[in-house]
Design a protein around this motif. Sequence first.
Motif, PDB file in Angstrom:
ATOM      1  N   GLY A 159     -62.655  75.913   1.299  1.00  0.00           N
ATOM      2  CA  GLY A 159     -61.427  76.670   1.470  1.00  0.00           C
ATOM      3  C   GLY A 159     -60.899  76.599   2.897  1.00  0.00           C
ATOM      4  N   VAL A 160     -61.796  76.753   3.880  1.00  0.00           N
ATOM      5  CA  VAL A 160     -61.377  76.656   5.285  1.00  0.00           C
ATOM      6  C   VAL A 160     -60.893  75.243   5.589  1.00  0.00           C
ATOM      7  N   TRP A 161     -61.614  74.259   5.090  1.00  0.00           N
ATOM      8  CA  TRP A 161     -61.258  72.855   5.327  1.00  0.00           C
ATOM      9  C   TRP A 161     -59.873  72.551   4.760  1.00  0.00           C
ATOM     10  N   ARG A 166     -53.854  70.722   4.488  1.00  0.00           N
ATOM     11  CA  ARG A 166     -53.723  70.749   3.038  1.00  0.00           C
ATOM     12  C   ARG A 166     -53.355  69.358   2.505  1.00  0.00           C
ATOM     13  N   THR A 167     -54.379  68.529   2.361  1.00  0.00           N
ATOM     14  CA  THR A 167     -54.217  67.173   1.840  1.00  0.00           C
ATOM     15  C   THR A 167     -54.737  67.119   0.408  1.00  0.00           C
ATOM     16  N   LEU A 381     -52.674  86.857  18.317  1.00  0.00           N
ATOM     17  CA  LEU A 381     -53.224  85.559  17.937  1.00  0.00           C
ATOM     18  C   LEU A 381     -52.517  85.028  16.702  1.00  0.00           C
ATOM     19  N   PRO A 382     -52.395  83.726  16.575  1.00  0.00           N
ATOM     20  CA  PRO A 382     -51.815  83.157  15.357  1.00  0.00           C
ATOM     21  C   PRO A 382     -52.737  83.393  14.166  1.00  0.00           C
ATOM     22  N   TRP A 383     -52.140  83.523  12.995  1.00  0.00           N
ATOM     23  CA  TRP A 383     -52.920  83.727  11.775  1.00  0.00           C
ATOM     24  C   TRP A 383     -53.445  82.368  11.327  1.00  0.00           C
ATOM     25  N   THR A 384     -54.637  82.024  11.751  1.00  0.00           N
ATOM     26  CA  THR A 384     -55.187  80.694  11.553  1.00  0.00           C
ATOM     27  C   THR A 384     -55.756  80.528  10.145  1.00  0.00           C
ATOM     28  N   ALA A 385     -56.184  79.295   9.855  1.00  0.00           N
ATOM     29  CA  ALA A 385     -56.802  78.996   8.566  1.00  0.00           C
ATOM     30  C   ALA A 385     -58.046  79.848   8.351  1.00  0.00           C
ATOM     31  N   LEU A 386     -58.837  80.043   9.412  1.00  0.00           N
ATOM     32  CA  LEU A 386     -60.065  80.815   9.293  1.00  0.00           C
ATOM     33  C   LEU A 386     -59.758  82.267   8.946  1.00  0.00           C
TER      34      LEU A 386
END
Length: 448
Positions: A159-161, A166-167, A381-386
């Motif tokens: 999910g994090v990857w 998003r490929t 902070l930006p809302w990152t993938a993590l």
Amino acid sequence: MVEPGGRNRPRWSWIERVPAAAVVGALAVVLGYLTRVWVRASAGPLVWNDSADYLASAHTPLWSVDRLLGPRPILMPLVLSASHLSLEHLVEAHDAVAAVSWGLLAGVTAGCFRGGWRPVVAGGAVLVFSLTWPITMWDQQVLTESLALSTFALLAAAGVWFARHRTPARGAWLVVAATLWLVARDSHIIPVAAVGLGLVGAAVARFTGPRRTVVLTGGFLVAVAFLAAGSAQYGHRDRQPIEHVYVARVLPYPERVEWFAHHGMPEARALEALPEVVDPGGLHATYTPVDAAPAWDRWRAWLDRDGRRTLLAYTAAHPSYVWSEPEEQPERVFNNGVGLATYRPLDLHEVPWIATVFAPGVPLVAVVAAGAVTTLVVRRLPWTALATVGAVLALTSAPHALVVWHSDGMESARHLLVPTVQLRTGVLLLLLAALLGQRPREICPPSS
């Protein structure tokens, strides 16, 4: 004269090009495996009542209907078959699979950060969390918990990857990881379907992209969840759990028995007359056991055909049942022992203190989650993938836990293990994003 990139380059210079996340992940796998072997202390496999069902399924032909659509999910019997039905080999496989799965999550988490120490701290935190006793103790046991937790770690890593880039390939890995988690336990249908629908909705609303990749990934997640639900229905895997619900939450209460009798439940008066099991100390709720006598075959046939539908009708007529029933004290379950510690092996080694810090109770976890979100906002902070994956895991753990609790009236401590680990993992990822995250200007400061 030395040519650029020529022969005088140090022999081990390639090491400098290895990503820090890969190093952290590899170390987490090795350290996780060695620690798990130490934790188990060469103790033999622990066998429970349910273990016999998985062994019986593993004796059926690999591609038979009894295996693929049988009374138990297929992952555990498959691993037993790969282990040549050796329980010793099974627990060794549990150790190895868990070490690799949680090591991958540690590496992927480390890859979300830059800087010399941030990836190490992030990956190390995931590793330490994975070595708490509520997680490691299941590797020794012939139950589905170890594989369920390991495939969950794979799903979280995928999910994090996927969230980072998003490929189509990463979307495919996410679907594969979700499928592995689904074939470990049926209850995982709820969060997988919820995430799939969320991805489709987010892509259609243009909140994320690329639109085609996200829609297809979400659609496949919904599809595999639907297939898992169909498999469980065909194999009648809800037959015994739904009986447990009636035994613990319907039959001991005359007003409920009367309601269900009016809605088609047979043998209501005879069932109501059965003696209840009462805990003299008042620590456990009463329940009404129903023996295996043929006299109750008609009632069990009704449960198999109409039991879940009628229970849903009761819930619709009494909406507060959904949230008030789990709050009843003593908890309306049976065969629950003293909670999760009931299943802890006697010979289990434990890394001191880590469970106290990394596996606190759910109320404290909720407070930490609120603090992590507040920190993200305060630090701008930006809302990152993590952070996104952490929030999704934490939020979907609630309906996951609610459905798990309402789907069975026995051993709630064990059945709620995976939703609880899901919540703690999500909050841990959120906390790492809040404490270790950097603003873009800190990662790439403007030139002077």
